[in-house]
Design a protein around this motif. Structure first.
Motif, PDB file in Angstrom:
ATOM      1  N   PHE A 180      -0.736  -1.792   6.899  1.00  0.00           N
ATOM      2  CA  PHE A 180      -0.094  -0.954   5.880  1.00  0.00           C
ATOM      3  C   PHE A 180      -0.971  -0.823   4.630  1.00  0.00           C
ATOM      4  O   PHE A 180      -0.927   0.195   3.943  1.00  0.00           O
ATOM      5  CB  PHE A 180       1.293  -1.515   5.563  1.00  0.00           C
ATOM      6  CG  PHE A 180       2.166  -1.574   6.785  1.00  0.00           C
ATOM      7  CD1 PHE A 180       2.695  -0.414   7.323  1.00  0.00           C
ATOM      8  CD2 PHE A 180       2.380  -2.763   7.455  1.00  0.00           C
ATOM      9  CE1 PHE A 180       3.454  -0.438   8.476  1.00  0.00           C
ATOM     10  CE2 PHE A 180       3.141  -2.805   8.619  1.00  0.00           C
ATOM     11  CZ  PHE A 180       3.676  -1.636   9.135  1.00  0.00           C
ATOM     12  N   GLU A 181      -1.788  -1.848   4.361  1.00  0.00           N
ATOM     13  CA  GLU A 181      -2.757  -1.745   3.264  1.00  0.00           C
ATOM     14  C   GLU A 181      -3.782  -0.671   3.603  1.00  0.00           C
ATOM     15  O   GLU A 181      -4.131   0.160   2.758  1.00  0.00           O
ATOM     16  CB  GLU A 181      -3.471  -3.088   3.058  1.00  0.00           C
ATOM     17  CG  GLU A 181      -2.582  -4.156   2.446  1.00  0.00           C
ATOM     18  CD  GLU A 181      -3.263  -5.516   2.338  1.00  0.00           C
ATOM     19  OE1 GLU A 181      -4.496  -5.586   2.484  1.00  0.00           O
ATOM     20  OE2 GLU A 181      -2.552  -6.506   2.106  1.00  0.00           O
ATOM     21  N   ILE A 182      -4.246  -0.688   4.846  1.00  0.00           N
ATOM     22  CA  ILE A 182      -5.238   0.312   5.276  1.00  0.00           C
ATOM     23  C   ILE A 182      -4.652   1.718   5.163  1.00  0.00           C
ATOM     24  O   ILE A 182      -5.313   2.638   4.683  1.00  0.00           O
ATOM     25  CB  ILE A 182      -5.698   0.030   6.733  1.00  0.00           C
ATOM     26  CG1 ILE A 182      -6.486  -1.286   6.773  1.00  0.00           C
ATOM     27  CG2 ILE A 182      -6.564   1.162   7.264  1.00  0.00           C
ATOM     28  CD1 ILE A 182      -6.840  -1.771   8.176  1.00  0.00           C
ATOM     29  N   VAL A 183      -3.386   1.865   5.554  1.00  0.00           N
ATOM     30  CA  VAL A 183      -2.742   3.189   5.487  1.00  0.00           C
ATOM     31  C   VAL A 183      -2.661   3.665   4.035  1.00  0.00           C
ATOM     32  O   VAL A 183      -2.987   4.818   3.721  1.00  0.00           O
ATOM     33  CB  VAL A 183      -1.324   3.153   6.116  1.00  0.00           C
ATOM     34  CG1 VAL A 183      -0.570   4.441   5.848  1.00  0.00           C
ATOM     35  CG2 VAL A 183      -1.417   2.909   7.607  1.00  0.00           C
ATOM     36  N   LEU A 184      -2.255   2.773   3.120  1.00  0.00           N
ATOM     37  CA  LEU A 184      -2.129   3.169   1.712  1.00  0.00           C
ATOM     38  C   LEU A 184      -3.495   3.527   1.112  1.00  0.00           C
ATOM     39  O   LEU A 184      -3.620   4.534   0.403  1.00  0.00           O
ATOM     40  CB  LEU A 184      -1.464   2.049   0.891  1.00  0.00           C
ATOM     41  CG  LEU A 184      -1.146   2.409  -0.556  1.00  0.00           C
ATOM     42  CD1 LEU A 184      -0.095   3.517  -0.632  1.00  0.00           C
ATOM     43  CD2 LEU A 184      -0.644   1.202  -1.349  1.00  0.00           C
TER      44      LEU A 184
END
Lengths: 133, 180
Positions: B136-140
């Motif tokens: 989810f960090e990568i997505v953000l």
């Protein structure tokens, strides 16, 4: 101009594939770790001849039955017959079907089914009452 | 003077509404949002004073709406968004790649502030949280970098057509020419 757009497209493709890859991995891990969720609660009470009540609540999952919960959580003696499971003993309550037996009540109503025939539903109260014949 | 102030208040309210609505509208896809883009934009367009007002209102509204009105959520969220907004103010004259980098690092920092907050206040297992949070960090980060890269310049130009805040003494902030 063209060079800048190309750089932007390359950065976008890089981050987009990174994000999509991360989401796919997260989804697969989630699937792998998925555990079945509790779908309801049932109460099982054992009532002895002298009216001592042992009452326990159990959360059940998809695929559980009243009988499987009893088998898992109590010490039982039973026999599987053509008409269903006949329950003789449960924990300290022992019956012989000649002087006493375990009467099954579902939501306070006498059950005409054997213990394996009772359908599980949320909030169900199953009473196993030691009864004189 | 008073009219200008009223105009600033009204525009600030509209900008806050935009950031709030887009975040709630996109909330069904985890971490896909335009919040970082808008904060980078607002930092450069509104300046630190009005930008802080927007961040503060957005954080309060968001937590009020979601039902997480606790200091353990409000504080890290405010620090995270405020850092991005302030950083973008300081790099407002740099090129778009610098802004995209600020957006990416800011998004990562935002996630890590929540990691720390969860570990310190909620006693969440650090390793488990970090491992679960990485996708989810990568997505953000990806979402922030891509949106700033492609949408910052057109949106900034559109906003500057009706400049209310005039943070650079009426001077038009140099817009990166790469998008033109």
């Amino acid at each position: 101009m063209r060079k800048n757009i190309l750089i932007k497209v390359l950065i976008t493709v890089f981050f987009l594939s990174l994000a999509i890859g991360a989401l796919i991995i997260a989804k697969q891990v989630e699937k792998k770790n998925a555990v079945s969720q509790d779908v309801g609660t049932i109460t099982i009470e054992i009532v002895t001849l002298d009216n001592k009540v042992n009452k326990r609540e159990f959360n059940y999952k998809e695929g559980d039955s009243v009988w499987s919960i009893i088998k898992e959580n109590y010490t039982v003696r039973y026999s599987e017959t053509q008409t269903g499971v006949w329950l003789y003993d449960i924990d300290d309550v022992k019956t012989d079907f000649t002087t006493t037996y375990l009467a099954i009540y579902v939501d306070d109503v006498y059950s005409n089914y054997t213990i394996d025939g009772i359908k599980i539903k949320d909030g169900l109260v199953v009473s196993l009452r030691e009864t004189k014949l | 003077m008073r009219k200008k102030l009223i105009l600033k208040v009204v525009v600030t309210a509209i900008l806050t509404a935009i950031i709030f609505v887009q975040e709630e509208a996109l909330s069904f896809i985890p971490n896909v949002q335009l919040t970082v883009l808008l904060l980078v934009l607002y930092g450069a367009y509104c300046g630190p004073k009005w930008g802080t007002a927007i961040v503060l209102m957005h954080v309060l509204l968001d937590n009020l709406f979601v039902g997480s009105m606790t200091l353990y959520v409000i504080l890290p969220m405010f620090i995270g968004w405020e850092t991005i907004m302030l950083a973008s103010y300081f790099v407002r004259k740099k090129n778009i790649y610098v802004k995209a980098t600020v957006a990416g690092i800011g998004a990562l920092l935002y996630c890590w502030i929540f990691v720390l907050s969860s570990v310190v206040f909620y006693k969440v297992d650090f390793k488990a949280y970090v491992i679960a949070d990485i996708p989810f960090e990568i997505v953000l980060v990806a979402c922030s970098v891509i949106t700033v890269l492609w949408l910052y310049n057109p949106l900034y130009k559109a906003l500057k057509k009706n400049d209310v805040y005039l943070i650079d003494n009426d001077e038009q902030v140099i817009i990166d020419q790469t998008n033109e």
